[in-house]
Write an enzyme that holds these catalytic residues in place. Structure first.
Site, mmCIF file in Angstrom:
data_model
loop_
_atom_site.group_PDB
_atom_site.id
_atom_site.type_symbol
_atom_site.label_atom_id
_atom_site.label_comp_id
_atom_site.label_asym_id
_atom_site.label_seq_id
_atom_site.Cartn_x
_atom_site.Cartn_y
_atom_site.Cartn_z
ATOM 1 N N ARG A 180 -2.776 -8.810 6.309
ATOM 2 C CA ARG A 180 -3.962 -9.028 5.432
ATOM 3 C C ARG A 180 -4.650 -10.582 5.354
ATOM 4 O O ARG A 180 -5.605 -10.697 5.026
ATOM 5 C CB ARG A 180 -3.857 -8.718 4.038
ATOM 6 C CG ARG A 180 -3.408 -7.046 3.736
ATOM 7 C CD ARG A 180 -3.369 -6.560 2.542
ATOM 8 N NE ARG A 180 -3.335 -5.230 2.823
ATOM 9 C CZ ARG A 180 -2.085 -4.379 2.585
ATOM 10 N NH1 ARG A 180 -1.040 -5.210 2.267
ATOM 11 N NH2 ARG A 180 -2.121 -3.072 2.676
ATOM 12 N N SER A 239 6.990 -6.106 0.733
ATOM 13 C CA SER A 239 6.969 -4.914 0.655
ATOM 14 C C SER A 239 8.127 -3.957 0.974
ATOM 15 O O SER A 239 9.293 -4.600 1.307
ATOM 16 C CB SER A 239 5.839 -4.547 1.914
ATOM 17 O OG SER A 239 4.692 -5.404 1.792
ATOM 18 N N GLY A 240 8.154 -2.663 0.562
ATOM 19 C CA GLY A 240 9.121 -1.755 0.931
ATOM 20 C C GLY A 240 9.595 -1.048 -0.207
ATOM 21 O O GLY A 240 10.884 -0.415 -0.343
ATOM 22 N N GLU A 286 8.929 1.973 -1.159
ATOM 23 C CA GLU A 286 9.397 3.280 -0.703
ATOM 24 C C GLU A 286 10.910 3.303 -0.202
ATOM 25 O O GLU A 286 11.343 4.432 0.042
ATOM 26 C CB GLU A 286 8.347 3.828 0.282
ATOM 27 C CG GLU A 286 7.212 4.538 -0.353
ATOM 28 C CD GLU A 286 6.399 3.555 -1.201
ATOM 29 O OE1 GLU A 286 6.046 2.599 -0.780
ATOM 30 O OE2 GLU A 286 6.140 3.943 -2.398
ATOM 31 N N TRP A 307 3.688 -6.250 -2.762
ATOM 32 C CA TRP A 307 3.086 -6.406 -1.652
ATOM 33 C C TRP A 307 1.953 -6.735 -1.274
ATOM 34 O O TRP A 307 1.589 -7.019 -0.183
ATOM 35 C CB TRP A 307 3.528 -4.939 -0.992
ATOM 36 C CG TRP A 307 2.768 -3.728 -1.687
ATOM 37 C CD1 TRP A 307 3.546 -2.903 -2.564
ATOM 38 C CD2 TRP A 307 1.401 -3.421 -1.684
ATOM 39 N NE1 TRP A 307 2.571 -2.014 -3.084
ATOM 40 C CE2 TRP A 307 1.409 -2.089 -2.589
ATOM 41 C CE3 TRP A 307 0.452 -3.524 -0.608
ATOM 42 C CZ2 TRP A 307 0.223 -1.522 -2.609
ATOM 43 C CZ3 TRP A 307 -0.943 -2.964 -1.041
ATOM 44 C CH2 TRP A 307 -0.816 -1.763 -1.821
ATOM 45 N N ASN A 339 5.425 0.523 -7.135
ATOM 46 C CA ASN A 339 6.167 1.725 -8.112
ATOM 47 C C ASN A 339 7.390 1.359 -8.308
ATOM 48 O O ASN A 339 8.210 0.768 -7.380
ATOM 49 C CB ASN A 339 5.850 3.013 -7.195
ATOM 50 C CG ASN A 339 6.658 2.808 -5.729
ATOM 51 O OD1 ASN A 339 5.925 2.097 -4.638
ATOM 52 N ND2 ASN A 339 7.790 3.336 -5.645
ATOM 53 N N ASP A 356 3.376 7.172 -8.086
ATOM 54 C CA ASP A 356 3.180 6.049 -7.119
ATOM 55 C C ASP A 356 1.925 5.531 -7.336
ATOM 56 O O ASP A 356 1.502 4.937 -6.475
ATOM 57 C CB ASP A 356 3.389 6.783 -5.779
ATOM 58 C CG ASP A 356 3.474 5.552 -4.990
ATOM 59 O OD1 ASP A 356 3.986 4.510 -5.001
ATOM 60 O OD2 ASP A 356 2.664 5.426 -3.804
ATOM 61 N N ARG A 408 -4.708 1.563 -9.308
ATOM 62 C CA ARG A 408 -4.394 2.623 -8.516
ATOM 63 C C ARG A 408 -4.546 4.020 -9.479
ATOM 64 O O ARG A 408 -4.892 5.065 -9.154
ATOM 65 C CB ARG A 408 -3.094 2.578 -7.860
ATOM 66 C CG ARG A 408 -3.239 2.988 -6.353
ATOM 67 C CD ARG A 408 -2.366 2.401 -5.642
ATOM 68 N NE ARG A 408 -0.985 3.290 -5.266
ATOM 69 C CZ ARG A 408 -0.313 3.076 -4.280
ATOM 70 N NH1 ARG A 408 -0.560 1.898 -3.475
ATOM 71 N NH2 ARG A 408 0.763 3.792 -4.118
ATOM 72 N N TRP A 433 -11.777 1.951 2.237
ATOM 73 C CA TRP A 433 -10.451 1.129 2.222
ATOM 74 C C TRP A 433 -10.526 -0.657 2.710
ATOM 75 O O TRP A 433 -9.702 -0.963 3.271
ATOM 76 C CB TRP A 433 -9.484 1.550 3.444
ATOM 77 C CG TRP A 433 -8.291 1.788 3.233
ATOM 78 C CD1 TRP A 433 -7.270 1.028 4.071
ATOM 79 C CD2 TRP A 433 -7.295 2.575 2.191
ATOM 80 N NE1 TRP A 433 -6.101 1.259 3.343
ATOM 81 C CE2 TRP A 433 -5.915 1.974 2.192
ATOM 82 C CE3 TRP A 433 -7.747 3.298 1.402
ATOM 83 C CZ2 TRP A 433 -5.133 2.383 1.412
ATOM 84 C CZ3 TRP A 433 -6.804 3.903 0.378
ATOM 85 C CH2 TRP A 433 -5.396 3.243 0.429
HETATM 86 CA CA CA Z 1 4.250 2.568 -3.528
#
Ligand code: CA
Length: 579
Positions: free
Chosen positions: A131, A190-191, A193, A257, A275, A317, A340, A487
């Site tokens: 980004r 990030s991570g 999930e 993230w 999440n 999520d 979200r 997006w």
């Molecule tokens: Ca997520």
């Protein structure tokens, strides 16, 4: 002593003499009002993405034409979500697969390229994107898909320092633009999930040396570091097991993230958190702090000054990672966040107190509203997917149809706020999902979700809509629908313009007051990145990165089919007014 002083004076003289002023914290602090450079993600650390420039305006924009374009080249394309930064006549722009380019900002000529060597086993959840970079002193600093931070010399592209944030084999990665505030480099991870635990780290931007770390899952210890790197405890985040049962906090997600914003008026950095892990909410009864929240950190101490949780005990999520953008409302410093989960929130920037919350998408099934007194959502209990242990074979819980989809009413694409119109410009999407729960146990480096899902369109109507939102009244003042899900981020200017890109490949400009589209240009691939603007020698430039990809084609279910005709790419476009 005298020698040291002389050396310091010589260093200052040298920097001034070369007329290549290094980037100072003060320059970054002034980034929102100084138009000649773009030094931070968000055109200022508050993240308003507002430029006072008005040479390009509602009248003149029809004469906006390409000045140059540059291709990232190679066989590596995929999603390009990067915001360029501009300093000292150079543009620094990151690309997919952890690449970064330095370009002559006027001509587009390539000065250098750095391609980070990525190991085979990286596990980015949502495409191989990046980004953007941060600037400090003579360095350009960005994060990589194997969870490292790399600082390069702005002039040569040589690596000056490199630090590992986390072991990528755990599912950790990094793709946000770092934040430089109060002389510190602030980064997330990030991570979510994969059960990676979120945190914010503060480093010395010159050396990469850690100053403090602050985990964003309740129960984890924060640390501080002295000049020699000696580590000492800096207090537990929250209270162990207060909002998490058992040991689930150990792999609790809440990753930071998207990085953060900062407001020098409050001295706080604002990081959104993702999440809680796993997705199956029946496994983790409780609010699961500080997941799906905004956390406000005192950057001097590394303590969480306040938190506000958008989605307690998340089951959809609904990462709360989205940017918290501070602005003035009714004489008070407040922050806006388009979550979200489909609601737009306004919180007091100093205390976190919820001041307003309203839907910014049409269909929300998981809550009927947000209680402004308690600050909590009014849940619709039957919209929570069922517990698999309650099913006959224990393999799959009751499926529900929920909206928004987990890709969100808004996702990573940053919105803009105009102090001129007092409106937020929010790239939003209307979609839903089938979602159900499954049993899951944690295994390092494996997806840790315990859920299945398919994203669905709600009807044949356009999915995307750029919406002008009044944060005071909750009214949508105007919208520009878009067939594909939006997006890319947004830029707004004193020229009364709003710029944004579409997956169909257009960079568009609309009248910021009325929403009338006044200009568009086809960039050759989908735009999933935020535009920027700056001026040099009396000429205003506008730039945006083009290259379709990101989470939608990977996770979009039925929506991915609807946009499967879109082509990948990888380039940066720069525009100026025709003379
Ligand atoms: Ca997520």
């Amino acid at each position: 002593m005298r020698l040291k002083l002389l050396a310091t004076l010589m260093a200052i003289g040298f920097a001034a003499g070369t007329a290549q002023a290094v980037v100072t914290q003060q320059m970054i602090d002034n980034d929102a009002s100084e138009t000649k450079e773009v030094l931070s993600w968000g055109l200022g650390n508050q993240g308003q993405r507002f430029s006072p420039l008005k040479q390009v305006n509602v009248q003149s924009v029809k004469k906006l034409v390409p000045a140059w374009s540059f291709s990232f080249g190679g066989e590596k394309q995929r999603g390009q979500e990067s915001q360029p930064v501009i300093h000292n006549g150079k543009m620094f722009v990151t690309a997919s697969y952890s690449r970064i380019y330095a370009l002559d900002a006027k001509s587009g000529a390539k000065l250098w390229k750095y391609e980070h060597r990525l190991p085979e086993g990286i596990m980015p959840c949502c495409d191989v994107i990046n980004r953007g970079a941060a600037l400090f002193d003579n360095l350009v600093i960005f994060m990589t898909l194997d969870a490292q931070i790399v600082a390069l010399d702005q002039n040569t592209g040589d690596v000056v320092w490199k630090e590992k944030i986390e072991d990528y084999a755990s599912g950790a990665s990094a793709s946000a633009a770092p934040l430089v505030a109060g002389g510190l480099l602030l980064t997330g991870i990030s991570g979510g999930e994969f059960g990676v635990v979120g945190r914010v780290e503060a480093r010395n931007p010159k050396t990469g040396q850690l100053v403090w770390t602050r985990p964003t899952v309740e129960g984890h210890m924060g640390y501080k570091y002295d000049k020699d790197g000696n580590k000492s405890e800096n207090g537990i985040s929250g209270t162990l097991n207060k909002s998490w049962a058992g040991d689930l906090w150990k792999t609790g997600g809440a990753t930071t993230w998207l990085g953060g914003t900062y407001d020098s008026k409050t001295g706080l950095a604002y990081f959104g958190t993702g999440n809680p892990a796993p997705w199956n909410s029946h496994l983790r009864k409780g609010d699961n702090l500080f997941s799906c929240s905004t956390v406000a950190l005192d950057i001097k101490t590394g303590q969480i000054k306040w938190h506000y949780q958008n989605t307690p005990n998340d089951a959809w999520d609904f990462d709360g990672a989205n940017e918290f953008v501070t602005f003035d409302m009714d004489g008070k410093r407040v922050g806006g966040k388009a979550d979200r989960n489909g609601f737009f929130y306004v919180n007091d920037a100093a205390t976190g107190q919820l001041l307003n919350a309203f839907p910014f998408v049409k269909k929300i099934t998981w809550a009927t509203g947000i209680d402004l007194k308690t600050g909590r959502p009014n849940f619709v209990p039957e919209n929570r997917a069922g517990d698999p242990t309650a099913s006959a074979d224990g393999a799959k819980g009751k499926s529900v149809f929920a909206a928004p989809s987990f890709l969100g009413g808004k996702n990573q694409m940053p919105m803009a706020y105009s102090p001129a119109t007092k409106l937020f410009y929010v790239p939003s999407n209307e979609w839903g999902m089938e979602i159900w729960n499954e049993p899951v146990t944690y295994k390092k480096g494996a997806a840790y979700m315990g859920a299945g899902f398919t994203i669905k369109t709600l009807n044949d109507n356009p999915i995307g809509a750029l919406r002008a939102i009044n944060p005071k009244t909750g009214k949508i003042e105007w919208e520009v629908p878009n067939n594909a899900p939006l997006w890319g981020g947004v830029l707004t200017t004193a020229g009364n313009l709003v710029f944004w890109g579409t997956p169909e490949g257009f960079l568009k400009a609309a009248d910021a007051t009325t929403g009338k589209v006044v200009w568009e240009f086809q960039t050759g691939s989908g735009v999933v990145a935020p535009p920027v603007t700056w001026d040099v020698d009396g000429e205003q430039f506008v730039a945006v990165v083009s290259g379709w990809g990101g989470a939608v084609p990977l996770w979009g279910g039925d929506v991915a089919k609807r946009v499967s005709f879109l082509e990948q790419g990888g380039s940066v476009w720069v525009f100026k007014l025709m003379k």
